[in-house]
Write an enzyme that holds these catalytic residues in place. Structure first.
Site: not given
Ligand code: CAA
Length: 257
Positions: A65, A108, A111, A131
């Site tokens: 998400a 998400g 999921e 998360e």
């Molecule tokens: N939401 C918003 N933006 C996201 C995102 C997310 N879930 N995942 C990645 N991005 C964005 C980053 O902010 C970044 O944007 P900017 O360039 O503007 O900073 C861009 O995508 C590239 O990401 P990274 O620079 O972080 O890329 P990376 O290769 O270093 O890392 C990754 C990749 C490990 C996937 C890392 O991006 C990450 O950990 N992302 C978040 C994953 C996460 O926590 N997901 C759960 C979300 S909560 C949820 O999903 C709730 C639910 O159950 C419904």
């Protein structure tokens, strides 16, 4: 419909939906999820479409998400706006949906893939529920569908410690149907979808519904649902055609009625 965050196309009898926020690793924003819901409903209503494929790109199916869209939300806003409610559309789709997953399928994203009927993964796919690192827990089935698929021990590790699964591990746990090299995973998912789209449509619909009932009903209720669906299929022309074709040693011609 002129979507901004997804790409939609028809390939023969398959509806293909691609998430298209590559710079955000296909983070599932409210706007994207609205477009996804509309595209799914449109394909479900389209008589020329028999199956749907949901995909991202090689680097990311979806990284979850959209964290930026909810970072400052209050609990009251989360409840009243219920950002996750719009995700529910996928549960109402009658046609089979395959998730074609490469790269990150996190939070998400994972999921949503689990809410599909089958998953075809590339060798680079990575599945996880991170998360906990954000101070929250999964919000769209990560504690429920995942636990039923992999059991309590591993689900606890994934939800509480962000343990990730490789494509091969996901295959071993029965979360994924097939794993292919990244060059061909989408092509193979589309082939599988074309096969699904070529099956008897009413039987596919009831078969999908019956398998999903196994997660919701007691065994007794599930068996009763299955029996009734089996019996009802004898009202279709496709049942007569399918059984006649078997006896006459020819390929059946489905009519979808
Ligand atoms: N939401 C918003 N933006 C996201 C995102 C997310 N879930 N995942 C990645 N991005 C964005 C980053 O902010 C970044 O944007 P900017 O360039 O503007 O900073 C861009 O995508 C590239 O990401 P990274 O620079 O972080 O890329 P990376 O290769 O270093 O890392 C990754 C990749 C490990 C996937 C890392 O991006 C990450 O950990 N992302 C978040 C994953 C996460 O926590 N997901 C759960 C979300 S909560 C949820 O999903 C709730 C639910 O159950 C419904």
């Amino acid at each position: 419909m002129n979507p901004q965050y997804i790409l939609v196309e028809k390939i023969e009898r398959v509806g293909l939906i691609r998430f298209n926020r590559p710079k955000a690793l296909n983070a599932l924003s409210p706007e994207l999820m609205d477009e996804l819901g509309q595209a799914l409903e449109a394909f479900d209503a389209d008589p020329d479409i028999g199956a749907i494929v949901l995909t991202g790109n090689e680097r990311a199916f979806a990284a979850g998400a959209d964290i930026k869209a909810m970072a400052t939300a209050s609990a009251a806003e989360m409840l009243l706006n219920d950002l996750i409610a719009r995700w529910e559309t996928i549960h109402h789709i009658k046609k089979p949906i395959i998730a074609a997953v490469s790269g990150y399928a996190l939070g998400g994203g994972f999921e949503l893939a689990m809410a599909c009927d089958m998953i075809v993964a590339s060798e680079s796919a990575q599945f996880g529920q991170p998360e906990i690192n954000l101070g929250v827990i999964p919000g769209f089935g990560g504690t429920q569908r995942l636990t039923r698929a992999v059991g309590k021990a591993l689900a606890m590790e994934m939800v509480l410690l962000d343990r990730r699964l490789s494509a091969q591990e996901a295959l071993q746990y029965g979360l994924v149907n097939h794993v292919y090299p990244v060059e061909i995973y989408l092509e193979e998912a589309l082939k599988l979808a074309q096969k699904l789209a070529g099956q008897a449509p009413v039987a596919v619909r009831l078969g999908k519904e019956a398998v999903n009932k196994a997660f919701e009903l007691s065994l007794h209720e599930g068996l009763a649902f299955e029996r009734r669906a089996f019996q009802i299929l004898f009202a279709t022309e496709d049942q007569k055609e399918g059984m006649a074709a078997f006896i006459e040693k020819r390929r059946p011609q489905w009519k979808g009625r």
